[in-house]
Design an enzyme around this catalytic site. Sequence first.
Site, short mmCIF file in Angstrom:
data_model
loop_
_atom_site.label_atom_id
_atom_site.label_comp_id
_atom_site.label_asym_id
_atom_site.label_seq_id
_atom_site.Cartn_x
_atom_site.Cartn_y
_atom_site.Cartn_z
N CYS A 2 4.88 10.63 -2.64
CA CYS A 2 4.32 11.97 -2.61
C CYS A 2 3.43 12.20 -3.82
O CYS A 2 3.43 11.45 -4.77
CB CYS A 2 5.40 13.05 -2.56
SG CYS A 2 6.69 12.81 -1.35
N ARG A 27 -0.23 6.86 -3.44
CA ARG A 27 1.21 6.94 -3.59
C ARG A 27 1.93 6.91 -2.24
O ARG A 27 3.13 6.68 -2.18
CB ARG A 27 1.59 8.23 -4.35
CG ARG A 27 1.09 8.27 -5.77
CD ARG A 27 1.33 9.61 -6.41
NE ARG A 27 2.74 9.85 -6.63
CZ ARG A 27 3.39 9.57 -7.75
NH1 ARG A 27 2.75 9.00 -8.75
NH2 ARG A 27 4.66 9.85 -7.88
N TRP A 74 5.51 12.41 1.74
CA TRP A 74 6.04 11.22 2.40
C TRP A 74 7.41 11.60 2.93
O TRP A 74 8.31 11.94 2.15
CB TRP A 74 6.12 10.06 1.40
CG TRP A 74 6.46 8.73 1.99
CD1 TRP A 74 5.58 7.81 2.49
CD2 TRP A 74 7.76 8.13 2.09
NE1 TRP A 74 6.26 6.69 2.91
CE2 TRP A 74 7.60 6.86 2.67
CE3 TRP A 74 9.04 8.56 1.76
CZ2 TRP A 74 8.67 6.01 2.92
CZ3 TRP A 74 10.11 7.72 2.01
CH2 TRP A 74 9.91 6.46 2.59
N ASN A 100 8.34 16.98 -5.28
CA ASN A 100 8.57 15.54 -5.11
C ASN A 100 10.02 15.26 -5.48
O ASN A 100 10.53 15.79 -6.47
CB ASN A 100 7.66 14.71 -6.02
CG ASN A 100 6.24 14.69 -5.55
OD1 ASN A 100 5.91 15.18 -4.48
ND2 ASN A 100 5.36 14.11 -6.34
N GLY A 101 10.67 14.39 -4.71
CA GLY A 101 12.05 14.03 -5.00
C GLY A 101 12.94 14.29 -3.80
O GLY A 101 12.47 14.57 -2.69
N GLU A 505 7.12 -13.69 -2.80
CA GLU A 505 6.08 -12.68 -3.01
C GLU A 505 4.96 -12.82 -1.99
O GLU A 505 4.44 -11.82 -1.48
CB GLU A 505 5.54 -12.80 -4.43
CG GLU A 505 4.38 -11.88 -4.76
CD GLU A 505 4.70 -10.40 -4.65
OE1 GLU A 505 3.76 -9.59 -4.68
OE2 GLU A 505 5.90 -10.05 -4.53
N LYS A 509 3.85 -9.83 0.62
CA LYS A 509 2.49 -9.30 0.74
C LYS A 509 2.05 -9.26 2.20
O LYS A 509 1.45 -8.29 2.66
CB LYS A 509 1.50 -10.15 -0.07
CG LYS A 509 1.61 -10.00 -1.56
CD LYS A 509 1.02 -8.72 -2.11
CE LYS A 509 1.98 -7.65 -2.47
NZ LYS A 509 3.19 -7.86 -3.13
N GLU A 512 3.94 -6.48 4.06
CA GLU A 512 3.57 -5.13 3.64
C GLU A 512 2.31 -4.63 4.33
O GLU A 512 2.26 -3.47 4.76
CB GLU A 512 3.37 -5.10 2.13
CG GLU A 512 4.63 -5.09 1.31
CD GLU A 512 4.32 -5.03 -0.18
OE1 GLU A 512 4.91 -4.18 -0.86
OE2 GLU A 512 3.50 -5.84 -0.65
N HIS A 528 18.53 -26.00 6.44
CA HIS A 528 19.82 -25.33 6.55
C HIS A 528 19.74 -24.08 7.43
O HIS A 528 20.53 -23.16 7.26
CB HIS A 528 20.34 -24.96 5.16
CG HIS A 528 20.59 -26.15 4.29
ND1 HIS A 528 21.55 -27.10 4.58
CD2 HIS A 528 19.98 -26.57 3.16
CE1 HIS A 528 21.53 -28.03 3.65
NE2 HIS A 528 20.58 -27.74 2.77
N LYS A 627 3.50 3.83 -2.89
CA LYS A 627 3.28 3.05 -4.10
C LYS A 627 4.42 3.23 -5.08
O LYS A 627 4.89 2.27 -5.69
CB LYS A 627 1.96 3.48 -4.75
CG LYS A 627 1.60 2.67 -5.99
CD LYS A 627 1.34 1.23 -5.65
CE LYS A 627 0.94 0.42 -6.85
NZ LYS A 627 0.84 -1.01 -6.55
#
Length: 632
Positions: A2, A27, A74, A100-101, A505, A509, A512, A528, A627
């Site tokens: 947010c 964000r 968000w 926000n929160g 990583e 990527k 995402e 395995h 973000k």
Amino acid sequence: MCGIVAYIGPRDAVPYLIEGLRRLEYRGYDSAGVATIDGGQLLLTKRAGRLDNLVQELAEHASPGCVGIGHTRWATHGPATDVNAHPHFGGDHAVAIVHNGVIENFRQIKARLEAEGCVFESATDTEVIAKLIGRCYEDRLAAGPDEHTAGEPVDGWIAPHHRLLADAVQQAVAQLQGTYGLAVLFRDYPDVIIAARLGSPLVVGVGEGEHIIASDASPLAGHTEQIVYLADHQLAVVTADSLRVIDRDQGYVQHQIDVLEMTPDAVALDGYPHYMLKEIYEQPETIRNSMRGRLSVDEATAIFGGLNLTPQQLRRANRILLTACGTSWHAALVGEYMIEEMAQIPVEVEYASELRYRNPPLESNTLLFAITQSGETADTLAALREMKRKGHPTLAICNVVGSSIAQAADGGIYLHAGQEIGVASTKAFTSQCVVLAMLALYFGRMRNLSFDAGMRIIEQLHKLPDQVAQALSTGAAVKEIAAKYAHCNNFLYLGRQYNFPTALEGALKLKEISYIHAEGYPAAEMKHGPIALVDEHTPSVVIIPHGFVYDKVMSNLEEIKARGGPVIAVVCEDDTRVADLADDVIVVPNVEDFLQPIVTIVPLQLLSYHIALLRGCDVDKPRNLAKSVTVE
């Protein structure tokens, strides 16, 4: 997650709010709204979807006023709809807030307010805050309105009603459990905005006859060079000409004004089509910035000015705990290999979301490093605070000056990578790995590394920016490979030792930003279980630079090819063997083992970027992601 922006001054507020919200789009959000005060009325405009929907609505129905608040939401409570978008009203439309929160006890407060006659329109926890502030405000007025609306200033307050409004907000937030960053308007007092913070960032930009409030510094760039970072449990009374900060426990406190070192260019695309691509190509320079002034040739070690612990205290550390989330957790894994190899100190890497609720047995001389790009990750902040409560020294590796984690830690190291706007972290990851390499050198020289060994590491680090630039030159080849495999819906990423975190990583990527299922594994783990996934439609990205496990990874590559799986190999520039087996080869510079993740991740970042573009994905604003993850 947010974004909050608020303006009070002599100008029309809405242009400032919209510009600020655009700078906060990175964000993550799914709706947006603004509220202003004009002619004794609170004007509210909000729309689900992208910010352009709000801009179109404002073009048709203007929202004038020189004071206003704005928000990008968000969703946490209730879907992304016009009704659930912020701002929200309280006190019979006498109060408007953005938040926000997450408020953990909102249901209990909502039930109590409903029993008292409050009617709610949305499914959000934020409307509960608005109604609660409205109720506290009404109660304060009923207790003695004349005292607060007329007369001389009391106890140094600029206007008597400012104390009334601050007390109403303080009374409300004292009942909240959870996190909040708040900006509050009062319909009858257009000369003031009240801001409050607990666990969700808020900053105040100090201008000439105006103030801007935001959830990070980006909306302030170009408007002011002076910034005030609010701390937890602080409330700000903000007018066009004044700023007063009140601490819950200390009362009025003298706020510190810092210099904002961000320029408008920091949030510009500079000719790139996306922030992610810009940030990938910034990495040679951001790596230089991370190292600048921190490598001592005279002492063959690294130098850090902000650890706030003496060398004697640091040398007593017999265990290091690295905690992080997401991409930062992958950097921590790289750091584990580096520190254990160079300094021979046992290192543990913990997901912050798990550490905050665990009670692991830790020796008294355990040192915690919290690794974070934003400095606002809720899980990482909570884990750091828990370790600090237990008496362990806490340090941060962070990119954002004045962030919550930077303030909460005993000391730390800033990345100096510049603002990272793309949701998928790129330059922050490589900067984190570089800082961890310097930390490994620092601890190693403190313990067991010779002067000559330290100098060799410094020489390799000095070469690194140019080697990353060379890795970026693979862009055209990577784009062709992306076109070949963009239709695939499953990928495997394989690496060993230092390149196992690179595999994790690289897979993250791709997930995402292209929404492709991808998994990273140590290459030897293929047999395995994951080898069952190998077929002609599942590419395997094999990271196989030179090193002592090269032949082992070659065997794993051959196992994939024997089962008909296509292979994309990342190899060193002088490799002569892999091209005979792999379907596609990406060539990167040959570097020391401990620096390989920083070089090999670059083409994997580019591969994810180009595949996402070919699949029509929004690279900078991937679905469902934000973000800065400021909720649990």
